[in-house]
Structures are given as C-alpha cells and as structure tokens.
Scaffold this motif. Structure first.
Motif, mmCIF file in Angstrom:
data_model
loop_
_atom_site.group_PDB
_atom_site.id
_atom_site.type_symbol
_atom_site.label_atom_id
_atom_site.label_comp_id
_atom_site.label_asym_id
_atom_site.label_seq_id
_atom_site.Cartn_x
_atom_site.Cartn_y
_atom_site.Cartn_z
ATOM 1 N N ARG A 344 0.946 -1.090 0.035
ATOM 2 C CA ARG A 344 -0.035 -0.116 0.199
ATOM 3 C C ARG A 344 0.942 1.155 -0.094
ATOM 4 N NH1 ARG A 344 -2.614 -1.725 5.460
ATOM 5 N NH2 ARG A 344 -2.239 -3.600 4.532
ATOM 6 N N THR A 345 0.311 2.229 -0.430
ATOM 7 C CA THR A 345 1.015 3.487 -0.567
ATOM 8 C C THR A 345 0.041 4.692 0.098
ATOM 9 O OG1 THR A 345 2.554 3.077 -2.217
ATOM 10 C CG2 THR A 345 2.264 5.444 -1.732
ATOM 11 N N VAL A 346 0.416 5.508 0.797
ATOM 12 C CA VAL A 346 -0.257 6.747 1.463
ATOM 13 C C VAL A 346 0.451 7.899 1.177
ATOM 14 C CG1 VAL A 346 -1.227 7.825 3.520
ATOM 15 C CG2 VAL A 346 -1.615 5.305 3.140
ATOM 16 N N ALA A 347 -0.038 8.903 0.733
ATOM 17 C CA ALA A 347 0.670 10.070 0.079
ATOM 18 C C ALA A 347 -0.061 11.322 0.340
ATOM 19 C CB ALA A 347 1.263 10.011 -1.175
ATOM 20 N N PHE A 348 0.368 12.517 0.716
ATOM 21 C CA PHE A 348 -0.359 13.666 1.076
ATOM 22 C C PHE A 348 0.526 14.872 1.076
ATOM 23 C CE2 PHE A 348 -0.167 11.383 5.190
ATOM 24 C CZ PHE A 348 0.537 12.424 5.790
ATOM 25 N N TRP A 349 0.258 16.104 0.844
ATOM 26 C CA TRP A 349 0.809 17.326 0.994
ATOM 27 C C TRP A 349 0.433 17.912 2.306
ATOM 28 C CZ3 TRP A 349 4.904 19.745 -1.457
ATOM 29 C CH2 TRP A 349 5.081 19.221 -2.667
ATOM 30 N N ILE A 350 1.049 18.355 3.335
ATOM 31 C CA ILE A 350 0.816 18.937 4.716
ATOM 32 C C ILE A 350 1.271 20.293 4.890
ATOM 33 C CG2 ILE A 350 2.537 17.565 5.746
ATOM 34 C CD1 ILE A 350 0.309 16.986 8.259
ATOM 35 N N LYS A 351 0.562 20.993 5.445
ATOM 36 C CA LYS A 351 1.068 22.406 6.021
ATOM 37 C C LYS A 351 0.877 22.535 7.502
ATOM 38 C CE LYS A 351 1.092 27.324 4.995
ATOM 39 N NZ LYS A 351 0.263 28.187 3.975
ATOM 40 N N GLY A 352 1.516 23.115 8.203
ATOM 41 C CA GLY A 352 1.292 23.250 9.569
ATOM 42 C C GLY A 352 2.539 23.414 10.662
ATOM 43 N N GLU A 353 2.108 23.994 11.745
ATOM 44 C CA GLU A 353 3.266 24.005 12.743
ATOM 45 C C GLU A 353 3.356 22.765 13.587
ATOM 46 O OE1 GLU A 353 4.748 26.820 12.867
ATOM 47 O OE2 GLU A 353 3.471 27.955 11.495
ATOM 48 N N ALA A 354 4.523 22.740 14.311
ATOM 49 C CA ALA A 354 4.815 21.364 15.222
ATOM 50 C C ALA A 354 3.777 20.958 15.719
ATOM 51 C CB ALA A 354 6.172 21.788 15.877
ATOM 52 N N VAL A 355 3.490 19.786 15.697
ATOM 53 C CA VAL A 355 2.405 19.199 16.550
ATOM 54 C C VAL A 355 2.845 18.688 17.903
ATOM 55 C CG1 VAL A 355 0.810 17.087 16.741
ATOM 56 C CG2 VAL A 355 1.462 18.100 14.452
ATOM 57 N N TRP A 419 4.762 24.087 2.955
ATOM 58 C CA TRP A 419 4.158 22.897 2.131
ATOM 59 C C TRP A 419 5.280 21.574 2.091
ATOM 60 C CZ3 TRP A 419 -0.719 21.630 2.191
ATOM 61 C CH2 TRP A 419 -1.847 22.437 2.114
ATOM 62 N N HIS A 420 4.745 20.532 2.659
ATOM 63 C CA HIS A 420 5.829 19.391 2.391
ATOM 64 C C HIS A 420 5.024 18.026 2.194
ATOM 65 C CE1 HIS A 420 9.457 21.328 4.029
ATOM 66 N NE2 HIS A 420 8.728 22.007 4.945
ATOM 67 N N HIS A 421 5.720 17.279 1.202
ATOM 68 C CA HIS A 421 5.126 16.106 0.730
ATOM 69 C C HIS A 421 5.564 14.968 1.616
ATOM 70 C CE1 HIS A 421 4.170 12.698 -2.235
ATOM 71 N NE2 HIS A 421 3.137 13.401 -2.304
ATOM 72 N N ILE A 422 4.624 14.147 2.137
ATOM 73 C CA ILE A 422 4.874 13.030 2.809
ATOM 74 C C ILE A 422 4.452 11.565 2.119
ATOM 75 C CG2 ILE A 422 4.313 11.939 5.273
ATOM 76 C CD1 ILE A 422 6.035 14.445 5.242
ATOM 77 N N ALA A 423 4.956 10.716 2.155
ATOM 78 C CA ALA A 423 4.623 9.320 1.649
ATOM 79 C C ALA A 423 4.971 8.395 2.524
ATOM 80 C CB ALA A 423 5.276 9.125 0.012
ATOM 81 N N SER A 424 4.146 7.379 2.535
ATOM 82 C CA SER A 424 4.399 6.021 3.665
ATOM 83 C C SER A 424 4.089 4.786 2.364
ATOM 84 C CB SER A 424 3.620 6.106 4.887
ATOM 85 O OG SER A 424 3.961 4.878 5.600
ATOM 86 N N HIS A 440 9.475 5.469 4.027
ATOM 87 C CA HIS A 440 8.976 6.753 4.427
ATOM 88 C C HIS A 440 9.851 7.892 3.323
ATOM 89 C CE1 HIS A 440 7.898 5.235 8.442
ATOM 90 N NE2 HIS A 440 6.845 5.434 7.840
ATOM 91 N N TYR A 441 9.096 8.625 2.718
ATOM 92 C CA TYR A 441 9.718 9.889 2.088
ATOM 93 C C TYR A 441 9.027 11.364 2.401
ATOM 94 C CZ TYR A 441 10.140 5.683 -1.404
ATOM 95 O OH TYR A 441 10.299 4.474 -1.810
ATOM 96 N N ILE A 442 10.024 12.115 2.304
ATOM 97 C CA ILE A 442 9.613 13.557 2.525
ATOM 98 C C ILE A 442 10.243 14.264 1.448
ATOM 99 C CG2 ILE A 442 10.195 15.950 3.819
ATOM 100 C CD1 ILE A 442 10.677 13.760 6.104
ATOM 101 N N ASP A 443 9.295 15.005 0.729
ATOM 102 C CA ASP A 443 9.703 15.669 -0.387
ATOM 103 C C ASP A 443 10.448 15.045 -1.909
ATOM 104 O OD1 ASP A 443 8.561 18.177 0.632
ATOM 105 O OD2 ASP A 443 10.444 18.780 1.532
ATOM 106 N N GLY A 444 9.659 13.888 -1.856
ATOM 107 C CA GLY A 444 10.037 12.987 -2.949
ATOM 108 C C GLY A 444 11.229 12.116 -2.803
ATOM 109 N N LYS A 445 11.827 12.382 -1.528
ATOM 110 C CA LYS A 445 13.242 11.405 -1.406
ATOM 111 C C LYS A 445 13.024 10.640 -0.344
ATOM 112 C CE LYS A 445 15.279 14.030 -4.296
ATOM 113 N NZ LYS A 445 15.661 13.413 -5.673
ATOM 114 N N LEU A 446 13.629 9.359 -0.407
ATOM 115 C CA LEU A 446 13.630 8.374 0.754
ATOM 116 C C LEU A 446 14.400 8.821 1.851
ATOM 117 C CD1 LEU A 446 12.503 5.486 1.402
ATOM 118 C CD2 LEU A 446 14.954 4.824 0.418
ATOM 119 N N VAL A 447 13.717 8.691 3.232
ATOM 120 C CA VAL A 447 14.225 9.219 4.421
ATOM 121 C C VAL A 447 14.818 7.636 5.197
ATOM 122 C CG1 VAL A 447 13.982 10.457 6.646
ATOM 123 C CG2 VAL A 447 12.661 11.155 4.465
#
Length: 517
Positions: A344-355, A419-424, A440-447
C-alpha cells in the motif's frame, strides 16, 4: 546450481561441436554458462580437449611417419593441448563476461513490483548489493500478480499461486503456476525448467502454465519469436514453437500442438487500485474522489462531538487544499482503507506548525495521527501515518504496536509552516519474522528508517472491521476523546500497491503517477 544438467550424451555432443567449430550460437551460449557455473563440467571439458588433442596429435604423427607415436611424446602433446584447452576455457569465460550477457546499463537495477492485492515473498535469496538477483533466488506468489524485472530489462510476470527460482541470468525454474516471460535481446538462450520440460528462448515472449491445480496438463505458448520445447519424457522429440503457436503435454509427458489461448497469461501488470482526493471541488459540503479499481467515496469535514463544521479551503500545493487548522475539525470518508497484509502507499501534502505531543490513557507520550483507518485498539488491525514523531519526521503504525519511524530527531521536521510532501509505503515484503517493510519519503526523497518496532504483523483484514473509515487529522487515542492537530492537507492518495522511488518523486513534482516499466 545448474537447473537443467545435460545428459552425458548431450554434454559430449556440445564438447564435440565446440571442438569441430560447428556449434550453433544457442548451444555455444549454453556451453559457456555450463562452464561458468560448474567446476566439474570445466574439468570434464579440459579432459575432453586433452584427449582430443592427443588423438589429433597421434593422427598427425601417424600420417607423417606411418608409425605409432611413442607414449611419452603423446603425453607431451596432451599436456600442451591441455594448456591450450585451459586457455580456451578462460577465453570463453572472458568472452562471456564481455558479451551482451552483462547488464547493458550498469545503472539499472533488478526490481520486483507487486500488483494490487498481491501477496508474495522471497523464500530464498533476493536482490544483492550489486542490484542483481542472488543465485537461486526463490520467489513465491500466494495470490495476485508479480512483475520481476532483471538488470538486463527482461520481464517475468507471475500469477499466483506460483513458485519461480532464478538460478542465474540464463536459467530459471517454474515449479508451479503461470509465468509470462518477455525477454530482452541480450538474454537470448534463456531457459525455464519445469517438472516436465525445458523451454529455451530464441528472442521471444512466451508463457508457461504448469501445476496450476486446474489441469494436469502443462501448456506453453508463444506471443512472439520462437522457443524450443524439450520434454523430459523418454523418447520425446523436441518441438519448436513460433509466434501464435502453443503446445500442451499429455498423460505420457509428450507435447503436442494445441490451440493458442488468448488471455491465459497476464502480460502486463494490472494498473494500481487507487483513490485520490484533490479538494479542488466541493459538492454539498463533500469532496469527491477520483479512483481506479476502487469504488469512489467522498470526503466530508466534521466537528468533534455534536459540533457542526464547515469545509474550509485555502491555496494548496496543487489547486485548493483542505483547511483543518482550527484544531477542532477532521475529515472522514466511508472508504474503509486497504485490507490485508499486501502493499500500500499513502501520500499527501501537509502544512502546519509543529504538533504537540499528547498522552495516551496509559500515560505514554505520542504524536496524533494525520491519516488513519481501522481499529487502533487491536494489534495489527489499523493503519496510521503520523508527522513530527518524537524519533523521526514521519511515522507509520498499525494497531497499538508496530511503529516504524523515519530519520533521526535531529533532522528538520516537515511541519515548519510550509508545504511538504509525505509518503509512507508498505512494500509488501515480509521478512522471516513476518515483519513488514515500510519506507518513508519527504518531498520525494527516501528518508532513513530507524526505531523499527514491528513485532506486530499486519492482520489479514484490518479494513474488514465494521465501521472502518479513512479519517484525516483524527486521533482516537486521546483520553478525553478524539482530537486533531492544526494542519492543512492537500492531494491525498491511497493506493493498493507499493510505489517505487521514481513514482514517489514524480508524485511530488507533478502530482501524477507514471507507469513503472
């Protein structure tokens, strides 16, 4: 290991044809690989050439002197020819190493791509550090469709239930199931061994169905090119098949021409099942989805408790984004999520301050979920993606346990006001302890992945739990009742397949998923 050892007679014929210079290209290729992989066969080849050299020398002396050559002179000739034969073996292997058998592009890597609802595993071997399949790699597909791409860009498609063993670049064994083989030009001479036959490729696309459980017959058919079909049955003659031809084995193990069966084999990996919310259009307070292979479901903004909520929008990364920054609203869809232990893949753009971290009912500190489905009170029966985790910028968890986080706490967190892109991605790969692989990926890059606590395996049917729903910015674990974070979210994708690094990068850059072939 050599998957299909030649008989003594066949081996002798290969040696003789090589010696006489009349060996055809496919047999020469096979001989090279036999010599490359078997010290015993190399020794037998040297012995054959030594004897042949002695006989040639003896014949020459007989013709010139009309008398037998002394024994010691024959031995000298044999030793000389033995050295020559040894050099010939080295030359053959050197030619093999310099020929098209090596990957045409050293930058290409072998890969395995699972189709939707596919369950598979490496039972032995895998992909080595050099990016190629390890010798005698064994793949088992329990259900679904699996695409295997070699470094030379040959493609094998397996339909479950099936078992394939890749011995080396030119030899494989299909002991059960259906396999479709689309061979690269450099892999001419590739052969597939079954319990009944050997199928040798001469630059082609072909399918094999064996031990499928639906028929005692074995069926081979050619989409294009040519194959040679050799039965293991005593006295069976080899059969050549060309484009549009097929053959099936009878009870006696002999193969006979049979009708070509269109649609018998999967020749392309089915497109991924996916659902996607863009939040660019609102209809009666709900946001429609576009989907492929999955029923479409809308997404609706709700308030906690009895509070009503209106959908808020702002400028997103692509078009409009869903504004959930008030901290007292979440979004919900009747889509139940992805069931089973598959990819499975879950991906989205997210924007906000630290949770800010919160406490569970047991006093454990944790970060609220951004996207979740299933029942988090049951081990393995839920799926949640978190952002701004204590031990990494992204985390995925299923149920009460099974947390996998990405990166180290010293890395920049993605919730920084932009804005940052997150994918799991759950790849579908399961290790010997039944632990799933998560990327896990942040802004298109594997972390970098760290702090794996995945002793809990994904249950077989997490989304089959009654009432399972996909929720955005909803966390059910707060002691005082569900709550949310102050975020905005855009372009939510959920797929029943594991996207590749290249596809994740394309999703980040263009909000599109290219085909991976």
């Amino acid at each position: 290991m050599i998957p299909f050892l030649p008989t003594n007679r066949e081996l002798e014929q290969l040696f003789q044809d090589q010696e006489d210079g009349v060996i055809d290209p496919s047999d020469r290729l096979r001989l090279m690989n036999l010599l490359r992989h078997s010290p015993a066969l190399r020794h037998a080849y040297l012995e054959h050439m030594a004897v042949a050299a002695g006989l040639h020398g003896l014949a020459k002396e007989w013709g010139e002197n009309h008398e037998l050559v002394p024994v010691r002179q024959t031995r000298k000739i044999s030793r000389w020819f033995l050295a020559t034969a040894a050099a010939a073996v080295v030359a053959i292997l050197a030619v093999w190493g310099l020929s098209g058998r090596q990957p045409q592009n050293s930058g290409t890597l072998a890969k395995v791509i699972a189709g939707a609802d596919t369950s598979w595993r490496f039972e032995a071997g895998g992909i080595g550090e050099n990016g190629d399949f390890l010798p005698d790699t064994k793949l088992v597909v329990d259900q679904g469709t699996l695409e295997i791409i070699t470094r030379t860009q040959s493609r094998y498609l397996l339909q479950g239930a099936s078992v394939l063993e890749i011995h080396d670049s030119l030899h494989a064994s299909l002991t059960a199931g259906k396999g479709w083989f689309d061979m690269a030009p450099s892999d001419k001479g590739f052969s597939v061994i079954t319990g009944r036959s050997r199928v040798t490729d001469f630059g082609t696309r072909f399918g094999i169905a064996t031990n499928t459980g639906t028929s005692p017959e074995e069926h081979v058919q050619v989409g294009s090119g040519k194959v040679r079909l050799e039965s293991r049955a005593p006295g069976a003659a080899a059969l050549d098949l060309t484009t549009g031809q097929a053959a099936s084995s009878g009870a006696d193990g002999h193969y006979r021409v049979a009708p070509y069966q269109p649609g018998l084999f999967v020749e392309r990996l089915p497109g991924p099942k996916m659902i996607h919310w863009s939040f660019d259009h609102e209809e009666g307070g709900e946001f429609p989805s576009d989907s492929d292979g999955i029923q479409s479901f809308t997404m609706k903004v709700k308030g906690f408790g009895a509070a009503e909520a209106k959908a808020g929008l702002l400028t997103g990364r692509f078009g409009s984004a869903l504004d959930l920054q008030s901290g007292d609203v979440f979004a919900e869809s009747d889509f139940p999520g992805i069931s089973g232990p598959g990819p499975r893949t879950v991906a989205f753009w997210i924007k906000g301050e630290a949770v800010k971290g919160k406490l569970t009912k047991t006093g454990e500190r944790y970060i609220p979920s951004i996207l979740t489905w299933g029942d988090p009170t049951i081990d393995g029966a839920a799926w949640s993606v978190r952002v701004n985790c204590y031990s990494g910028p992204v985390g995925t968890q299923w149920g009460r346990r099974g947390l996998v986080t990405a990166g180290k706490s010293t890395l920049q967190k993605p919730l920084d006001g932009g804005w940052h892109h997150i994918a799991s991605v759950c790849t579908g790969n399961i290790d010997a302890s039944r632990r799933p692989e998560i990327k896990h990926y942040i802004d298109g890059k594997l972390v970098q992945t760290a702090n794996r606590d995945n002793m809990t395996r994904i249950k077989d049917g997490p989304s089959e739990i009654p009432g399972s729903k996909v929720r955005l910015n909803y966390d059910p674990a707060v002691p005082g009742g569900p709550s949310s974070a102050t975020i905005a979210i855009d372009e939510v994708w959920i797929l029943a397949s594991a996207l590749t690094d290249h596809q994740i990068e394309a999703l980040y850059l263009a909000n599109e998923i290219p085909e991976e072939r």
